[in-house]
Design an enzyme around this catalytic site. Structure first.
Site, PDB file in Angstrom:
ATOM      1  N   GLU A   1       0.813  -1.224   0.000  1.00  0.00           N
ATOM      2  CA  GLU A   1       0.000   0.000   0.000  1.00  0.00           C
ATOM      3  C   GLU A   1       0.847   1.275   0.000  1.00  0.00           C
ATOM      4  O   GLU A   1       0.503   2.273   0.631  1.00  0.00           O
ATOM      5  CB  GLU A   1      -0.946   0.024   1.217  1.00  0.00           C
ATOM      6  CG  GLU A   1      -1.708  -1.258   1.476  1.00  0.00           C
ATOM      7  CD  GLU A   1      -2.708  -1.606   0.374  1.00  0.00           C
ATOM      8  OE1 GLU A   1      -2.827  -0.809  -0.582  1.00  0.00           O
ATOM      9  OE2 GLU A   1      -3.351  -2.646   0.457  1.00  0.00           O
ATOM     10  N   GLY A   2       1.948   1.245  -0.724  1.00  0.00           N
ATOM     11  CA  GLY A   2       2.873   2.366  -0.700  1.00  0.00           C
ATOM     12  C   GLY A   2       3.863   2.177   0.431  1.00  0.00           C
ATOM     13  O   GLY A   2       3.466   1.942   1.579  1.00  0.00           O
TER      14      GLY A   2
END
Length: 595
Positions: A402-403
């Site tokens: 997620e980043g």
């Protein structure tokens, strides 16, 4: 919650302790029922089959995913009109937490219900939702999300996969390769991001059975081995134009909003794995005998258990606070309004900073907890015969999902400054307030350590940590306004100060709720965890600010800045050893996470 949800990032400027927040102690009877159902499902259906799934039994994973649909878990976020339950976000996140006791199943489940289903749910038209959502809700179809490519990791917009409108004007032809695609081994429906005509970032819904859709071999991963991770290969795949998701060239809206939700859900989900690690460590410490006594009687071991539980307590406080915000914001919207989806997106985007904080803190708390769990097990913790070995390996991916945590850290101050410049966050008023305090002859004075159910010391430390963070940010802005975006090390330190402020603020707010609900006596371990977490956050914030000043200035100016920080944040000595012992006693007594 009786009041409307506050604006995102308002924790930086609002007074500490004046807000009632949602927290685990306020779960409704229905939410407790969902939690128990998820707990029972994991214990009876999933955990007995972990070994098979860890060795590549993806048929068992699919079978269990479909069984979770029978329990209603795949339809939590899907509206009733499309075959779902349409529960509130808090309830959905509670289930996510309990599902996360086994990481590979959690990743598979999350890839289906989260990033796999939500793009269609939030950006699909009525015909698309009617066609696919009911089947996703029952597990008849399994979803996946295809964003990352071999040449574009954090820079998702640099995707090379192309979509070109065919001569018939009715189909797009897709060509490219996606990688790290969770559920790729068995997914039926992919959300695929492409460049239409090479430049317009756009999302499409692509069925697995279309000609030209193929997948690579299973990746050989460090952890989450029970989940399927493969490349998705697209060779002249003809996709009807009615499969276009959202608008041409607006795929970034889908990608970024889904990432916000994914970051928040990750922060909640890892709490489930962390709690399991604490329980395993506590049970082992009680059973293992060394030097004629159990490990749980040694102060060094108890200190570890106390710190583990305290960090999870702070994480929970932060996570469910935002869950409450989202329910307040979304609950106030008219679902029949023509602009409902846009308003929903705005409500989710409002807490983008808090979502990034959840992702960072959740992943790093889990890393700390599983590391300490292995240490408590000693040599056995390094053996695959003990579950903590797998928990340790499985945890590592969360700082990348997620980043990366680095990307999320840089997003935090950037977003706050952007909102400040747009007039959405009155940070300058807080800066002026801090400067006025420094200009006065009055110095901040810390309350004593008295056993105060009103949490006076914790409130003071949190208030002053905010002032220190704002002061440091102001100095960084003054020196680097033109190129602050390029000063990544400074942005990372500012982000860490903001994270510690949100942690302290949320922990105080939750503990006030606990005291109100349970009374001062019954909440002693909560108050000990709060004091320990807040005092540590206070020390970290001050230390980060002092180090940042040493980079920004030197000589007499540096000494002046350090004096100002000392005035804003006077030393307030906290018996951290004593607080840690109180929390550890609760962990050892219950042989699990005690809150």
């Amino acid at each position: 919650m009786s009041q409307a949800a506050p604006k995102g990032c308002s924790f930086l400027i609002q007074d500490v302790g004046n807000e009632e927040i949602f927290c685990p102690e306020k779960f409704s009877e229905e939410q407790h029922m969902f939690a128990q159902t998820a707990r029972d499902f994991m214990e009876r259906e999933v955990l007995p089959h972990v070994e098979a799934m860890e060795h590549g039994d993806f048929d068992k994973m699919v079978e269990l995913l479909k069984k979770s649909a029978e329990a209603g878990f795949l339809m939590m976020d899907i509206p009733e009109e499309y075959g779902g339950l349409g529960v509130d976000k808090s309830t959905s996140f509670i289930v996510t937490e309990y599902i996360s006791q086994y990481a590979a199943f959690s990743v598979t489940f999350g890839a289906h219900t989260g990033i796999g289903t939500l793009p269609l749910l939030l950006f699909g038209n009525h015909e698309q939702k009617t066609k696919w959502l009911p089947k996703l809700a029952t597990g008849e179809l399994i979803a996946a999300y295809a964003l990352t490519e071999p040449g574009s990791g954090s820079d998702a917009m640099a995707a090379k996969t192309k979509a070109v409108l065919d001569e018939d004007g009715e189909h797009y032809v897709l060509n490219g390769t996606k990688m790290w695609i969770t559920n790729a081994g068995f997914a039926d429906l992919f959300t695929v991001f492409c460049q239409v005509d090479g430049t317009k970032f756009t999302a499409f819904l692509v069925e697995r059975d279309r000609a030209g859709v193929d997948v690579g071999a299973e990746e050989k991963k460090m952890g989450i081995k029970g989940s399927s991770t493969r490349q998705l290969i697209l060779e002249d795949v003809r996709v009807p134009k009615e499969n276009l998701l959202g608008e041409i060239g607006k795929g970034h809206k889908i990608a970024f909003n889904i990432l916000n939700i994914g970051r928040f859900k990750l922060g909640v989900g890892v709490a489930g794995a962390a709690k399991r690690a604490v329980g395993l460590a506590a049970k082992y410490a009680e059973e293992r005998q060394q030097f004629g006594q159990s490990l749980s009687e040694f102060g060094a071991i108890r200190a570890k258990l106390g710190d583990m539980a305290t960090q999870i307590y702070a994480l929970e406080s932060m996570a469910y606070r935002v869950a409450g915000y989202m329910d307040e914001s979304l609950g106030a919207l008219d679902t029949k309004a023509p602009d409902y989806i846009q308003k929903m997106m705005d409500a989710i985007e409002e807490y983008a900073v808090e979502d990034s904080i959840m992702k960072i803190v959740g992943s790093e708390v889990l890393d700390f907890v599983v590391d300490e769990a292995v240490q408590i097990h000693g040599g056995y913790g390094y053996s695959q015969e003990y579950e903590v070995e797998r928990l340790y390996r499985d945890a590592r991916i969360n700082r990348i999902f997620e980043g990366t945590n680095e990307i999320n850290r840089m997003l935090i101050p950037g977003t706050i400054l952007k909102r400040t410049m747009k007039g959405e966050l009155n940070l300058f008023e807080m800066i002026q307030k801090v400067e006025a305090e420094l200009g006065s002859s009055k110095h901040a004075t810390a309350p004593g350590q008295e056993d105060d159910p009103g949490l006076a010391l914790e409130i003071f430390q949190t208030e002053q940590a905010k002032r220190v963070a704002v002061y440091a940010a102001n100095q960084a802005i003054q020196k680097h306004m033109a190129d602050l975006r390029e000063q990544q090390e400074i942005l990372m330190d500012l982000a860490d100060m903001i994270i510690q402020v949100y942690l302290a603020d949320s922990t105080v707010a939750r503990t006030q709720e606990v005291v109100r609900l349970k009374g001062a006596g019954a909440s002693a371990p909560h108050r000990a965890a709060c004091r320990l977490a807040v005092s540590q956050a206070y020390q970290k914030t001050v230390g980060l600010a002092e180090n940042l000043m040493a980079h920004l200035t030197h000589g007499e100016k540096l000494h002046a800045h350090l004096d100002n920080i000392a005035r804003l944040a006077p030393r307030s000595r906290v018996d951290q050893i004593g607080m840690r012992r109180v929390v550890a006693d609760a962990v050892v007594e219950k042989e699990k996470y005690p809150f």
